[in-house]
Design an enzyme around this catalytic site. Structure first.
Site, PDB file in Angstrom:
ATOM      1  N   THR A  11       8.546  10.307  99.770  1.00 53.99           N
ATOM      2  CA  THR A  11       8.019   9.924  98.450  1.00 53.99           C
ATOM      3  C   THR A  11       8.284   8.447  98.161  1.00 53.99           C
ATOM      4  O   THR A  11       7.358   7.673  97.880  1.00 53.99           O
ATOM      5  CB  THR A  11       8.672  10.801  97.360  1.00 53.99           C
ATOM      6  OG1 THR A  11       8.471  12.160  97.707  1.00 53.99           O
ATOM      7  CG2 THR A  11       8.065  10.549  95.992  1.00 53.99           C
ATOM      8  N   ILE A 131      14.052   1.073  86.460  1.00 55.27           N
ATOM      9  CA  ILE A 131      14.637   0.196  85.425  1.00 55.27           C
ATOM     10  C   ILE A 131      15.489  -0.891  86.076  1.00 55.27           C
ATOM     11  O   ILE A 131      16.376  -0.580  86.862  1.00 55.27           O
ATOM     12  CB  ILE A 131      15.561   0.997  84.466  1.00 55.27           C
ATOM     13  CG1 ILE A 131      14.829   2.194  83.883  1.00 55.27           C
ATOM     14  CG2 ILE A 131      16.125   0.106  83.383  1.00 55.27           C
ATOM     15  CD1 ILE A 131      15.735   3.122  83.080  1.00 55.27           C
ATOM     16  N   GLY A 182       7.863  15.426  91.595  1.00 59.99           N
ATOM     17  CA  GLY A 182       8.606  14.531  92.504  1.00 59.99           C
ATOM     18  C   GLY A 182       9.817  13.897  91.856  1.00 59.99           C
ATOM     19  O   GLY A 182      10.322  12.893  92.343  1.00 59.99           O
ATOM     20  N   GLU A 185      15.851  16.117  92.921  1.00 61.27           N
ATOM     21  CA  GLU A 185      16.450  15.955  94.239  1.00 61.27           C
ATOM     22  C   GLU A 185      16.035  17.131  95.120  1.00 61.27           C
ATOM     23  O   GLU A 185      15.664  18.191  94.605  1.00 61.27           O
ATOM     24  CB  GLU A 185      17.979  15.953  94.120  1.00 61.27           C
ATOM     25  CG  GLU A 185      18.535  14.790  93.315  1.00 61.27           C
ATOM     26  CD  GLU A 185      18.179  13.445  93.917  1.00 61.27           C
ATOM     27  OE1 GLU A 185      18.599  13.161  95.041  1.00 61.27           O
ATOM     28  OE2 GLU A 185      17.470  12.677  93.252  1.00 61.27           O
ATOM     29  N   LYS A 200      25.403   7.869  89.862  1.00 59.81           N
ATOM     30  CA  LYS A 200      24.806   6.658  89.277  1.00 59.81           C
ATOM     31  C   LYS A 200      25.788   5.955  88.342  1.00 59.81           C
ATOM     32  O   LYS A 200      25.902   4.733  88.369  1.00 59.81           O
ATOM     33  CB  LYS A 200      23.513   7.028  88.549  1.00 59.81           C
ATOM     34  CG  LYS A 200      22.399   7.441  89.502  1.00 59.81           C
ATOM     35  CD  LYS A 200      21.239   8.052  88.754  1.00 59.81           C
ATOM     36  CE  LYS A 200      20.095   8.427  89.682  1.00 59.81           C
ATOM     37  NZ  LYS A 200      19.102   9.283  89.019  1.00 59.81           N
TER      38      LYS A 200
HETATM   39  N1  HSE Z   1      16.463  13.307  90.880  1.00 60.32           N
HETATM   40  C1  HSE Z   1      16.625  12.010  90.321  1.00 60.32           C
HETATM   41  C2  HSE Z   1      16.319  12.082  88.835  1.00 60.32           C
HETATM   42  C3  HSE Z   1      15.706  11.042  91.015  1.00 60.32           C
HETATM   43  O1  HSE Z   1      15.787  13.103  88.398  1.00 60.32           O
HETATM   44  O2  HSE Z   1      16.617  11.144  88.104  1.00 60.32           O
HETATM   45  C4  HSE Z   1      15.994   9.614  90.756  1.00 60.32           C
HETATM   46  O3  HSE Z   1      17.278   9.245  91.151  1.00 60.32           O
END
Ligand code: HSE
Length: 403
Positions: A11, A131, A182, A185, A200
């Protein structure tokens, strides 16, 4: 001519190729040099794909090619991606990645390896999708002492919570939709159990403190216990429920956690809905600043990867170093239960007297469907736990986001 290889044609990887190709002239004009995608590494064949001739299956073709100066790692995982990143950096090829698991686990080692080999390891796309947040922390906020970073950092859970709030949607249906779009995860547990947001905030916290914030040291709670009754109480109290990832510097004591929080409707993060992410940063001079945009999705994330490609290309042409606030050493975290806050508590209405006698200073009694909800006064979570110990009834607790 700058030649780039993309590792992984999934992706995000296919998005990176699309951004580099569709915006090719524009990007070239901005860095004063054309950029070409020379190789795409993938185990699969892509018959009929317009880039099928660029596909290679052997990573050594890329690593051994001196023309490749930038590698985009969009494979994910911490196995082959780690090995390939190390090989590229040790050969002086800069790497840009969207792989937050790799950045969180091996960030300091890979940043140091890049420095040693006079190249760069950049990871703008690893937090907040499209971002810009890593680069602003490294550059625009460089004069600031950042005292907190509070974010909605997972698009999938924000999408689910938004649909539960606004449409009363069924959790499983919304998760499926997020996967189709999409956002999710490969293993949706990483989203709904808060691990993705945790990785994060660990990355952002490492930039904020200059030392590695270990995700394993953090308290992480996902959204699976949030139900429609929580949203009913939140609505009645002019609040909503969001999965908040936060890191706070209280006079040098650093606390970090990921958990669902009730957020006042007038807080800027309350308006961050669907797949969007919001990152609310407080600096000691600047005050509050918020970064907002699409936190997941192919082209948003790919755009952030390509922003790193552009940064590296410019720096290479000018011979300048790209700053990174993430230094050496580990950041000690203080138990989040020692930080003061307010809490939403919910019990069966028949148990409300028990709760009121256990916890002093409860405010705002709201009764919905045989349940009573309250907001506590300012107290630590440790004090709350002590007050609730032995109460003899189930108490649902949701933290409140401090304004
Ligand atoms: N699975 C993550 C989310 C994808 O939904 O934010 C981006 O890091």
């Amino acid at each position: 001519m700058i030649k780039v290889a993309v590792l992984g044609y999934g992706t995000v990887g296919s998005g990176v190729v699309q951004v580099l190709q569709d915006n090719n002239e524009l990007i070239a004009s901005r860095i004063e040099s054309p950029i070409e995608v020379k190789y795409i590494l993938d185990l699969r064949e892509f018959p009929g794909d317009k880039n099928e001739d660029l596909i290679v299956h052997d990573v050594n073709v890329i690593m051994d090619d001196p023309e490749i100066s930038i590698v985009c790692e969009t494979m994910g995982g911490t196995g082959a991606a780690y090995e390939f990143t190390k090989t590229a950096l040790s050969r002086g090829k800069s790497v840009c990645t969207s792989n937050k698991a790799l950045v969180e686990k091996y960030g300091p080692e890979l940043i140091a390896l890049a420095g040693k080999n006079n190249c760069n390891y950049l990871f703008e796309a690893s937090v907040g999708g499209g971002i810009p947040i890593i680069r602003p922390i490294n550059t625009s906020l460089a004069p600031e002492h950042i005292t907190s970073i509070v974010g909605i950092l997972n698009g999938t859970t924000n999408y689910i919570l938004t649909k539960m709030d606004t449409e009363g949607a069924d959790y499983a249906d919304v998760l499926k939709k997020a996967q189709e779009l999409g956002y999710a995860e490969r293993d949706p547990e990483a989203d709904v159990e808060g691990h993705d947001a945790g990785r994060k905030i660990a990355i952002l916290g490492s930039l904020m403190t200059g030392k590695t914030v270990h995700y394993e040291d953090m308290y992480v709670e996902g959204i699976t216990s949030i139900d429609t009754l929580d949203f009913a109480f939140a609505g009645a109290m002019n609040k909503t429920v969001k999965l908040i990832a936060g890191i706070y510097d209280n006079d040098g004591e650093i606390t970090a956690l990921v958990a669902p929080h009730m957020v006042n409707k007038d807080h800027p993060l309350a308006g961050v809905n669907d797949v969007f992410n919001g990152i609310y940063v407080t600096g000691n001079m600047l005050g509050e600043v918020m970064f907002y945009g699409k936190g997941a999705g192919k082209l948003a994330t790919a755009s952030a990867v390509v922003s790193d490609v552009v940064d590296i290309a410019r720096a290479d042409i000018k011979g300048v170093k790209i700053p990174c606030a993430w230094g050496e050493g580990s950041q000690k975290l203080t138990d989040h239960r020692q930080r003061k806050g307010r809490f939403f508590l919910r019990v069966k209405e028949t148990d409300s007297d028990k709760l009121k006698s256990a916890v002093n200073g409860l405010a705002e009694e709201t009764v919905i469907d045989g349940h009573a909800g309250y907001i506590t006064g300012l107290m630590t979570e440790e004090e709350l736990d002590k007050a609730l110990a032995g109460i003899g009834t189930d108490v649902k607790m949701i933290r409140l986001l401090q304004a």
